[in-house]
Design a protein around this motif. Structure first.
Motif, mmCIF file in Angstrom:
data_model
loop_
_atom_site.group_PDB
_atom_site.id
_atom_site.type_symbol
_atom_site.label_atom_id
_atom_site.label_comp_id
_atom_site.label_asym_id
_atom_site.label_seq_id
_atom_site.Cartn_x
_atom_site.Cartn_y
_atom_site.Cartn_z
ATOM 1 N N SER A 199 0.954 -1.242 0.207
ATOM 2 C CA SER A 199 -0.151 0.057 0.024
ATOM 3 C C SER A 199 0.929 1.104 -0.037
ATOM 4 C CB SER A 199 -0.985 -0.055 1.366
ATOM 5 O OG SER A 199 -0.072 0.074 2.397
ATOM 6 N N ASN A 200 2.041 1.201 0.718
ATOM 7 C CA ASN A 200 3.113 2.434 0.736
ATOM 8 C C ASN A 200 3.576 2.468 -0.776
ATOM 9 O OD1 ASN A 200 4.606 4.103 2.097
ATOM 10 N ND2 ASN A 200 6.232 3.047 1.128
ATOM 11 N N VAL A 201 3.781 1.369 -1.554
ATOM 12 C CA VAL A 201 4.154 1.453 -2.955
ATOM 13 C C VAL A 201 3.098 2.267 -3.740
ATOM 14 C CG1 VAL A 201 4.947 0.403 -5.013
ATOM 15 C CG2 VAL A 201 5.820 -0.528 -2.775
ATOM 16 N N VAL A 202 1.927 1.710 -3.534
ATOM 17 C CA VAL A 202 0.914 2.632 -4.377
ATOM 18 C C VAL A 202 0.711 3.874 -4.121
ATOM 19 C CG1 VAL A 202 -1.650 2.423 -4.728
ATOM 20 C CG2 VAL A 202 -0.325 0.351 -4.684
ATOM 21 N N ARG A 203 0.809 4.234 -2.850
ATOM 22 C CA ARG A 203 0.595 5.666 -2.487
ATOM 23 C C ARG A 203 1.878 6.450 -3.162
ATOM 24 N NH1 ARG A 203 -1.700 4.859 3.602
ATOM 25 N NH2 ARG A 203 -0.966 2.644 3.314
ATOM 26 N N MET A 204 3.228 6.111 -2.915
ATOM 27 C CA MET A 204 4.154 6.817 -3.577
ATOM 28 C C MET A 204 4.229 6.896 -5.043
ATOM 29 S SD MET A 204 7.245 5.060 -1.203
ATOM 30 C CE MET A 204 8.633 6.501 -1.916
ATOM 31 N N GLU A 205 3.916 5.826 -5.812
ATOM 32 C CA GLU A 205 3.711 5.881 -7.197
ATOM 33 C C GLU A 205 2.586 7.002 -7.629
ATOM 34 O OE1 GLU A 205 4.570 1.266 -8.475
ATOM 35 O OE2 GLU A 205 2.590 1.800 -8.275
ATOM 36 N N THR A 206 1.404 6.941 -6.778
ATOM 37 C CA THR A 206 0.273 7.811 -7.176
ATOM 38 C C THR A 206 0.810 9.385 -6.898
ATOM 39 O OG1 THR A 206 -1.361 6.324 -6.452
ATOM 40 C CG2 THR A 206 -2.120 8.742 -6.514
ATOM 41 N N LEU A 207 1.622 9.457 -5.785
ATOM 42 C CA LEU A 207 2.283 10.902 -5.494
ATOM 43 C C LEU A 207 3.142 11.495 -6.760
ATOM 44 C CD1 LEU A 207 2.742 10.565 -1.792
ATOM 45 C CD2 LEU A 207 1.103 12.019 -2.797
ATOM 46 N N GLU A 208 3.963 10.330 -7.183
ATOM 47 C CA GLU A 208 4.793 10.473 -8.211
ATOM 48 C C GLU A 208 4.104 11.118 -9.600
ATOM 49 O OE1 GLU A 208 8.162 11.718 -10.118
ATOM 50 O OE2 GLU A 208 7.985 10.990 -8.191
ATOM 51 N N LYS A 209 3.050 10.420 -9.665
ATOM 52 C CA LYS A 209 2.115 10.736 -10.887
ATOM 53 C C LYS A 209 1.558 12.305 -10.955
ATOM 54 C CE LYS A 209 0.596 6.092 -12.166
ATOM 55 N NZ LYS A 209 -0.472 5.202 -12.240
ATOM 56 N N MET A 210 0.923 12.456 -9.538
ATOM 57 C CA MET A 210 0.523 13.892 -9.377
ATOM 58 C C MET A 210 1.594 14.836 -9.388
ATOM 59 S SD MET A 210 -2.276 12.984 -6.155
ATOM 60 C CE MET A 210 -3.415 14.639 -6.856
ATOM 61 N N LYS A 211 2.632 14.590 -8.790
ATOM 62 C CA LYS A 211 3.829 15.695 -9.221
ATOM 63 C C LYS A 211 4.129 15.602 -10.518
ATOM 64 C CE LYS A 211 8.475 15.861 -7.591
ATOM 65 N NZ LYS A 211 9.737 15.318 -7.072
#
Length: 337
Positions: A199-211
């Motif tokens: 779940s941490n990996v998913v959150r980090m990937e999503t944050l990177e996309k939003m960035k």
């Protein structure tokens, strides 16, 4: 042997019933377990004898004869996390209503122990639930194939190896970022969870996309963890980023971080906004109350039991149920300074 021959005050055994009814121990066992291959007149005689002797079958013996224990196991990575406690509460209540007991194992975030814990639990129980397992996708699939019936919580399984109950972490983290951006925040810090957490990996990937989607959005990654102490220790690293808002991996981390900010005389949200994830029971009572995303954790446990019971009883095809978190805005977030 007559019924009167059974010693007074002595608890009757299956041998006593067999002798008094003039049948074998195996026949008594089949009758008491409801197996229909025994002649009706013999079964009636055995039941009448058992009643007169006040014979109560051993639950352990019955389990061994039937190959079932009416017990299931749940493995969690950290029993100290209130999120897992709430999931366990829902699962335990639902399983208990169906006459099942629940054993709990805590892997203590040690990935290398998960396989041994799960397989040992399966040998002792009728089925297992793996709640937020930290193993890699390939290792998880291999494990699931050896411990069926099984259900996974917080992880999708490749190829539908087992039923799953998942959470849309991408949607949850997006709602937090959108909330903070609407308040004028453009420099955020994310307190990362355990590296092995899917779940941490998913959150980090999503944050990177939003960035990448926003040229004006700056996100700093701060290695942290999943506990109150991890959050408490994160302040120096967050301070060096110059962030105006912080998103924590979970509410425990956020609460530990808030405690440190209070010691440092950092006003929340005037000086720094803070948001968590999971909406554990303590979040609304923190100072200030914590902005987070809410998930019906008790319901997740209930649905996990429904899937596991279906797998035990009917061997149904694996399916996935996904929960979408909802944003809960409280006093820990405010306009950017």
């Amino acid at each position: 042997m007559t019924i009167d021959a059974v010693n007074a005050g002595k608890r009757a055994t299956i041998t006593d019933v067999a002798r008094a009814a003039g049948v074998s121990r195996a026949t008594v066992s089949r009758v008491m377990n409801g197996i229909s291959t025994v002649d009706a007149s013999i079964a009636e005689r055995v039941l009448a004898t058992a009643s007169e002797l006040e014979y109560a079958p051993s639950g352990t013996a019955r389990s061994l004869s039937l190959g079932v224990t009416q017990t299931v196991a749940m493995m969690v990575p950290d029993l100290g996390n209130p999120m897992f406690q709430e999931i366990l509460k829902g699962f335990h209540h639902a399983a208990g209503a169906d006459g099942y007991r629940v054993l709990v194992s805590d892997s203590q975030e040690v990935v290398a122990d998960e396989v041994a814990i799960a397989r040992d639990a399966r040998r002792r129980c009728d089925a297992v639930v793996l709640c937020a397992p930290r193993s890699s996708g390939e290792a998880l699939v291999e494990l699931l194939r050896t411990v069926q019936p099984a259900v996974v919580i917080n992880r999708s399984t490749q190829g539908g190896v087992a039923p799953a109950v998942t959470i849309d972490y991408a949607a949850g983290i997006r709602s937090l970022v959108d909330h903070l951006v609407a308040l004028g925040h453009r420099r955020l810090a994310y307190l990362e969870g355990p590296p092995q957490s899917a779940s941490n990996v998913v959150r980090m990937e999503t944050l990177e996309k939003m960035k990448q989607e926003r040229d004006d959005l700056e996100i700093h990654w701060v290695p942290c963890g999943s506990t109150l102490v991890d959050g408490y220790r994160a302040w120096p690293d967050v301070q060096s980023t110059g962030a105006t808002a912080v998103i924590a991996f979970n509410d425990l981390v956020a609460l530990g971080f808030l405690g440190r900010l209070n010691e440092e005389s950092i006003a929340v949200p005037a000086d720094l906004s803070v948001a968590g994830f999971d909406d554990i029971p303590f979040s609304r009572f923190s100072s200030p109350p914590l902005t987070t995303v809410t998930i019906d954790q008790v319901r997740i446990g209930e649905v996990a039991w429904q899937k596991l019971r279906a797998a035990i009883d009917r061997g149904e095809e694996p399916s996935e149920t996904r929960f979408r978190p909802d944003l809960v805005v409280r006093a820990s977030t405010g306009p950017a300074r």
